[in-house]
Scaffold this active site. Structure first.
Site, short mmCIF file in Angstrom:
data_model
loop_
_atom_site.label_atom_id
_atom_site.label_comp_id
_atom_site.label_asym_id
_atom_site.label_seq_id
_atom_site.Cartn_x
_atom_site.Cartn_y
_atom_site.Cartn_z
N ARG A 194 0.80 -1.25 0.00
CA ARG A 194 0.00 0.00 0.00
C ARG A 194 0.82 1.29 0.00
O ARG A 194 0.30 2.34 0.38
CB ARG A 194 -0.94 0.02 1.21
CG ARG A 194 -1.79 -1.23 1.42
CD ARG A 194 -2.73 -1.47 0.28
NE ARG A 194 -3.73 -2.48 0.61
CZ ARG A 194 -4.41 -3.15 -0.31
NH1 ARG A 194 -4.21 -2.92 -1.60
NH2 ARG A 194 -5.31 -4.03 0.03
N ASP A 245 -2.74 -5.84 -11.23
CA ASP A 245 -3.48 -6.61 -10.22
C ASP A 245 -4.49 -5.75 -9.46
O ASP A 245 -4.18 -4.65 -9.04
CB ASP A 245 -2.53 -7.25 -9.20
CG ASP A 245 -3.31 -7.99 -8.14
OD1 ASP A 245 -4.21 -8.77 -8.52
OD2 ASP A 245 -3.06 -7.78 -6.94
N HIS A 271 -4.62 -10.51 -13.10
CA HIS A 271 -5.83 -10.69 -12.28
C HIS A 271 -6.97 -10.98 -13.24
O HIS A 271 -7.36 -10.12 -14.01
CB HIS A 271 -6.09 -9.42 -11.47
CG HIS A 271 -7.28 -9.53 -10.57
ND1 HIS A 271 -7.26 -9.07 -9.27
CD2 HIS A 271 -8.52 -10.04 -10.75
CE1 HIS A 271 -8.45 -9.30 -8.70
NE2 HIS A 271 -9.23 -9.88 -9.60
N HIS A 290 -3.78 -15.65 -8.17
CA HIS A 290 -4.82 -16.15 -7.26
C HIS A 290 -5.94 -16.91 -7.99
O HIS A 290 -7.11 -16.50 -7.98
CB HIS A 290 -5.41 -15.05 -6.39
CG HIS A 290 -5.59 -13.70 -7.03
ND1 HIS A 290 -6.16 -13.52 -8.25
CD2 HIS A 290 -5.26 -12.46 -6.59
CE1 HIS A 290 -6.20 -12.23 -8.53
NE2 HIS A 290 -5.65 -11.58 -7.55
N ASN A 336 -11.25 -10.90 -3.86
CA ASN A 336 -11.31 -11.05 -5.33
C ASN A 336 -10.11 -11.84 -5.84
O ASN A 336 -8.99 -11.42 -5.55
CB ASN A 336 -11.26 -9.69 -6.03
CG ASN A 336 -12.40 -8.78 -5.62
OD1 ASN A 336 -13.43 -9.24 -5.15
ND2 ASN A 336 -12.20 -7.49 -5.80
N ASP A 391 -1.33 -12.96 -1.56
CA ASP A 391 -2.20 -11.82 -1.90
C ASP A 391 -2.51 -11.03 -0.63
O ASP A 391 -3.65 -10.59 -0.41
CB ASP A 391 -3.48 -12.27 -2.61
CG ASP A 391 -4.29 -11.10 -3.15
OD1 ASP A 391 -3.78 -9.96 -3.16
OD2 ASP A 391 -5.44 -11.32 -3.56
O1 DOR Z 1 -9.27 -9.06 -2.93
C1 DOR Z 1 -8.36 -8.45 -3.49
N1 DOR Z 1 -7.81 -7.36 -2.93
N2 DOR Z 1 -7.93 -8.87 -4.67
C2 DOR Z 1 -7.06 -8.15 -5.40
O2 DOR Z 1 -6.70 -8.59 -6.44
C3 DOR Z 1 -6.59 -6.84 -4.94
C4 DOR Z 1 -6.64 -6.77 -3.48
C5 DOR Z 1 -6.43 -5.40 -2.93
O3 DOR Z 1 -5.61 -4.65 -3.46
O4 DOR Z 1 -7.04 -5.09 -1.89
ZN ZN Z 2 -5.54 -9.69 -7.61
#
Ligand code: DOR
Ligand code: ZN
Length: 430
Positions: free
Chosen positions: A67, A154, A181, A234, A280, A307
């Site tokens: 992040r 992604d 993704h 994933h 996701n 992930d």
């Molecule tokens: O659930 C997810 N969260 N899948 C992703 O591919 C991105 C990720 C996120 O950045 O929070």
């Molecule tokens: Zn992803």
């Protein structure tokens, strides 16, 4: 010098699984062998007794979200790296869906510079498309020169197949792997929950497996055509596994990763864990989960990647439709995998370690993920039998959005050593 003695050394690259000692000098593995304590002067050594413990290459995670920049209220490179070290990871690859996204060399250069002081190796991907908008390709060459080890959007699937084809061709020329993704937004009612019995029950539209399958099929065929290296991220559905198996047979240079949550949980988790189980692509059915485990066993899925997707408490307290998707995973990955794959008899420890070390290292051509004399001393020492209960207050990640809180798991990291330094220990002495 550090002597690690009496442990069970497991190294998939060198096909070692036996009791051995390891000597570390500076940042390197100096020697691997038997009774090394007799050979070296005791007073020069810091001794780690690994009796009843497993010694493996430090784990490599090709899929984390730290992040940074811009969303550091969720996680930052320091808390992310500490969380990784606690989980036994010595190399991680950050995704590029930050704020701003990593779509130009300047943002990337600043990040890379700040990452140099971290305890573990934190590497970066950059975006495939400008602003992750799926319209225009980024400057791959400039991003590679600024140390991007791969490319990905992604978080946001790339809709335009012509652009994907163009990206694959350019990436091949530059020898840059692309991670994808795979969820076609056109086929998704609402994201994060599998479309089926559970989505119906809780009154959301849901994300069906077909949304994933169509893009997996498309990108496997494009990669076969172009001959570039891709990673299907994933993976969560049975049919996607079948497509990847076929594509590999046909000669595509495709790798696949699966997360610990997708092999441990099913869509039902949404009923008990709520937004903590929203991710996701979503957790799917038992049939899907079993197919993912079989694919790991057969080698169709090469890598286990967390992930690790931190979100704040406030964000995850929103309703199932409004809360963001994703869960943290670095600190629970080993134990979730030992509990659900090894203890249950599906994989040997050797097979599990292969998917967490040398295979991910290979995808990015990284010189890590093995225990070899002369190589960098990136090592994890863990107890594969010790049970523990996941406690929210023990996370060193900034976030605690985990569906495994309160669960009893087996497998506990004791030491993580990166570049010859102990970067994490759960032992009293330190
Ligand atoms: O659930 C997810 N969260 N899948 C992703 O591919 C991105 C990720 C996120 O950045 O929070
Ligand atoms: Zn992803």
């Amino acid at each position: 010098m550090i002597l690690i003695k009496n442990g069970r050394v497991i190294d998939p690259l060198n096909k070692i699984d036996k009791k051995q000692d390891i000597i570390i000098e500076n940042d390197r593995i100096k020697e691997i062998g038997e009774n090394l304590d007799l050979k070296y002067n005791q007073k020069d050594l810091k001794v780690i007794d690994a009796d009843n413990l497993v010694i493996a290459p430090g784990f490599v995670d090709v899929h984390v979200h730290f992040r940074d920049p811009g969303l550091t209220y969720k996680e930052d490179i320091h808390t992310g790296a500490n969380s990784a070290a606690k989980g036994g990871y010595t190399t991680v690859v950050c995704m590029a869906n930050t704020k701003p996204p990593i779509d130009n060399a300047n943002v990337l250069k600043d990040l890379v510079e700040r990452e140099q002081s971290l305890l573990i190796n934190v590497l970066n991907t950059a975006n495939v498309t400008v602003g992750m908008q799926g319209k225009e390709l980024t400057d791959f060459k400039a991003l590679k020169e600024a140390n991007a080890i791969g490319l990905t959007d992604d978080g946001i699937p790339i809709k335009d197949e012509k652009l994907v084809l163009e990206a694959f061709k350019k990436a091949k020329e530059l020898d840059l792997p692309i991670s994808l993704h795979e969820e076609d937004p056109a086929l998704i009612g609402s994201s994060g929950v599998n479309q089926g019995a559970i989505s119906k029950k809780i009154g959301v539209k849901g994300a069906p497996a077909i949304a994933e399958d169509v893009l997996v099929a498309r990108d496997c065929m494009l990669a076969l055509e172009v001959g570039n290296k891709i990673d299907i991220q994933h993976i969560s559905s049975k049919r996607s596994v079948e497509i990847i198996e076929l594509a590999k047979k046909m000669g595509a240079n495709v790798y696949a990763e699966v997360t610990p949550q997708h092999i441990a949980l099913t869509e039902e988790a949404v009923l008990t864990k709520g937004t903590m189980a929203k991710v996701n692509p979503p957790l799917r059915t038992k049939e899907d989960k079993d197919a993912l485990i079989m694919a790991l066993k057969k080698g169709v899925i090469d890598m286990i990647a967390t992930d690790h997707a931190p979100h704040s408490k406030e964000e995850k307290m929103k309703s199932i439709s409004e809360a963001p998707s994703g869960m943290i995973g670095l600190e629970t990955a080993l134990a979730v995998c030992i509990t659900n794959l090894v203890k249950s008899g599906h994989l040997s420890l050797m097979q599990l370690i292969e998917k967490m070390t040398i295979n991910p290292a290979r995808f990015y051509n990284l010189e890590v993920g093995h225990l070899t004399e002369g190589a960098k001393a990136d090592i994890v020492i863990f107890d594969d039998k010790q049970s523990w209960i996941v406690d929210k207050k023990d996370f060193v990640s900034k976030a605690s959005n985990s569906p495994f809180i309160g669960e009893k798991l087996y497998g506990r990291v004791k030491y993580t050593i990166c570049n010859g330094k102990i970067v994490y220990s759960d032992m009293q002495e330190l």
